[in-house]
Scaffold this motif. Structure first.
Motif, mmCIF file in Angstrom:
data_model
loop_
_atom_site.group_PDB
_atom_site.id
_atom_site.type_symbol
_atom_site.label_atom_id
_atom_site.label_comp_id
_atom_site.label_asym_id
_atom_site.label_seq_id
_atom_site.Cartn_x
_atom_site.Cartn_y
_atom_site.Cartn_z
ATOM 1 N N GLU A 80 37.471 48.148 50.208
ATOM 2 C CA GLU A 80 38.800 47.569 50.587
ATOM 3 C C GLU A 80 39.585 47.569 49.075
ATOM 4 N N VAL A 81 40.791 48.017 49.279
ATOM 5 C CA VAL A 81 41.705 47.913 48.173
ATOM 6 C C VAL A 81 42.887 47.018 48.186
ATOM 7 N N TYR A 82 43.365 46.476 47.237
ATOM 8 C CA TYR A 82 44.351 45.269 47.599
ATOM 9 C C TYR A 82 43.569 44.055 48.318
ATOM 10 N N ALA A 83 42.419 44.049 48.202
ATOM 11 C CA ALA A 83 41.462 43.071 48.863
ATOM 12 C C ALA A 83 42.037 41.582 48.457
ATOM 13 N N ASP A 84 42.539 41.478 47.373
ATOM 14 C CA ASP A 84 43.203 39.944 47.227
ATOM 15 C C ASP A 84 44.511 39.665 47.764
ATOM 16 N N ARG A 85 44.943 40.796 48.544
ATOM 17 C CA ARG A 85 46.216 40.617 49.322
ATOM 18 C C ARG A 85 46.018 40.394 50.600
ATOM 19 N N ALA A 86 44.716 40.626 51.070
ATOM 20 C CA ALA A 86 44.677 40.221 52.570
ATOM 21 C C ALA A 86 45.212 39.162 53.163
ATOM 22 N N PHE A 87 45.840 39.379 54.384
ATOM 23 C CA PHE A 87 46.274 38.151 55.175
ATOM 24 C C PHE A 87 45.042 37.509 55.621
ATOM 25 N N ALA A 88 45.228 36.003 55.859
ATOM 26 C CA ALA A 88 43.939 35.295 56.111
ATOM 27 C C ALA A 88 43.182 35.364 57.477
ATOM 28 N N CYS A 89 44.150 36.408 58.524
ATOM 29 C CA CYS A 89 43.722 36.644 59.657
ATOM 30 C C CYS A 89 42.577 38.050 59.690
ATOM 31 N N VAL A 90 42.579 38.713 58.295
ATOM 32 C CA VAL A 90 41.635 39.933 58.276
ATOM 33 C C VAL A 90 40.705 39.479 57.063
ATOM 34 N N THR A 91 39.418 39.116 57.646
ATOM 35 C CA THR A 91 38.412 38.997 56.583
ATOM 36 C C THR A 91 37.305 39.894 57.221
ATOM 37 N N LEU A 92 37.195 41.059 56.301
ATOM 38 C CA LEU A 92 36.252 42.267 56.671
ATOM 39 C C LEU A 92 34.812 41.625 56.065
ATOM 40 N N SER A 93 33.723 41.844 56.758
ATOM 41 C CA SER A 93 32.308 41.475 56.380
ATOM 42 C C SER A 93 31.701 42.855 55.947
ATOM 43 N N GLY A 94 30.668 42.304 54.922
ATOM 44 C CA GLY A 94 29.634 43.659 54.398
ATOM 45 C C GLY A 94 29.715 43.366 52.898
ATOM 46 N N ASP A 95 28.934 44.265 52.156
ATOM 47 C CA ASP A 95 28.930 44.124 50.793
ATOM 48 C C ASP A 95 29.416 45.407 50.082
ATOM 49 N N HIS A 96 30.530 45.999 50.708
ATOM 50 C CA HIS A 96 31.172 47.027 50.174
ATOM 51 C C HIS A 96 32.205 46.628 48.889
ATOM 52 N N PRO A 97 32.664 47.400 47.867
ATOM 53 C CA PRO A 97 33.435 47.036 47.054
ATOM 54 C C PRO A 97 34.736 46.494 47.604
ATOM 55 N N ARG A 98 35.333 45.439 46.917
ATOM 56 C CA ARG A 98 36.458 44.864 47.108
ATOM 57 C C ARG A 98 37.278 44.897 45.826
ATOM 58 N N ILE A 99 38.425 45.830 45.812
ATOM 59 C CA ILE A 99 39.245 46.164 44.770
ATOM 60 C C ILE A 99 40.495 45.333 44.561
ATOM 61 N N SER A 100 40.648 44.743 43.605
ATOM 62 C CA SER A 100 41.902 44.025 43.611
ATOM 63 C C SER A 100 43.107 44.906 43.192
ATOM 64 N N ARG A 101 44.332 44.232 43.679
ATOM 65 C CA ARG A 101 45.656 45.035 43.324
ATOM 66 C C ARG A 101 45.557 45.629 42.024
ATOM 67 N N ALA A 102 45.237 44.549 40.998
ATOM 68 C CA ALA A 102 45.341 45.114 39.399
ATOM 69 C C ALA A 102 44.573 46.153 39.175
ATOM 70 N N ASP A 103 43.293 46.072 39.767
ATOM 71 C CA ASP A 103 42.274 47.140 39.410
ATOM 72 C C ASP A 103 42.802 48.430 40.120
ATOM 73 N N TYR A 104 43.222 48.397 41.149
ATOM 74 C CA TYR A 104 43.732 49.600 41.927
ATOM 75 C C TYR A 104 44.868 50.170 41.244
ATOM 76 N N GLU A 105 45.870 49.378 41.045
ATOM 77 C CA GLU A 105 47.244 49.826 40.475
ATOM 78 C C GLU A 105 46.915 50.626 38.900
ATOM 79 N N ARG A 106 45.824 50.330 38.248
ATOM 80 C CA ARG A 106 45.498 50.689 36.973
ATOM 81 C C ARG A 106 45.126 52.273 37.052
ATOM 82 N N ASP A 107 44.493 52.620 38.135
ATOM 83 C CA ASP A 107 44.252 54.152 38.183
ATOM 84 C C ASP A 107 44.817 55.069 39.348
ATOM 85 N N ASN A 108 45.800 54.420 40.300
ATOM 86 C CA ASN A 108 46.382 55.152 41.089
ATOM 87 C C ASN A 108 47.894 54.909 41.301
ATOM 88 N N PRO A 109 48.610 56.011 42.060
ATOM 89 C CA PRO A 109 49.776 55.879 42.208
ATOM 90 C C PRO A 109 50.195 54.686 43.001
#
Ligand SMILES: [Zn+2]
Ligand SMILES: [Zn+2]
Length: 138
Positions: free
Chosen positions: A102-131
């Motif tokens: 998941e990217v922008y995981a810290d921006r998710a709406f409360a109605c979207v909670t995705l289960s699992g142990d996958h990486p959850r990448i924050s906005r700051a971390d994503y924007e450091r490396d991507n357009p």
């Protein structure tokens, strides 16, 4: 090879080799475009065949979002010269594709909670490396 289509069937898509896994994005653009979050699986352009009329919209200078002009179904998101990121639900085969990040995981709406142990990448971390779009709205 997997086959997919939009809601009305006007757009048909065939995808060859690709990784059978999905990612999710909660950025402001994807949320607004989809209703809550964007899911995608990637395929290189050489593996993709599209039949039917497709319209695209560029919300940012570096990427397009495609949809069926007849029924409005969202088809893909694609950075210029990047792989297609297809909407999984177009393809029955993608039902089994696991969520791997998941990217922008810290921006998710409360109605979207995705289960699992996958990486959850924050906005700051994503924007450091991507357009990205400066000042992505809350
Ligand atoms: Zn359609
Ligand atoms: Zn996004």
């Amino acid at each position: 090879m997997v086959e997919g289509h939009c809601l009305c069937g006007s757009v048909r898509i065939e995808v060859g080799a690709h990784r059978p896994e999905t990612s999710a994005c909660h950025c402001g653009l994807c949320r607004r475009w989809t209703g809550a979050a964007q899911w995608g699986f990637e395929a290189e352009a050489g593996e993709v065949r599209v039949a039917g009329e497709v319209r695209t919209y560029r919300a940012v200078p570096f990427a397009e979002r495609a949809f069926c002009p007849a029924c409005g179904t969202h088809l893909w998101l694609r950075d210029d010269d990047g792989p297609y990121e297809f909407v999984p639900a177009l393809f029955d085969a993608a039902r089994a594709y696991p969520l791997v990040r998941e990217v922008y995981a810290d921006r998710a709406f409360a109605c979207v909670t995705l289960s699992g142990d996958h990486p959850r990448i924050s906005r700051a971390d994503y924007e450091r490396d991507n357009p990205h779009v400066e000042g992505d709205t809350p």
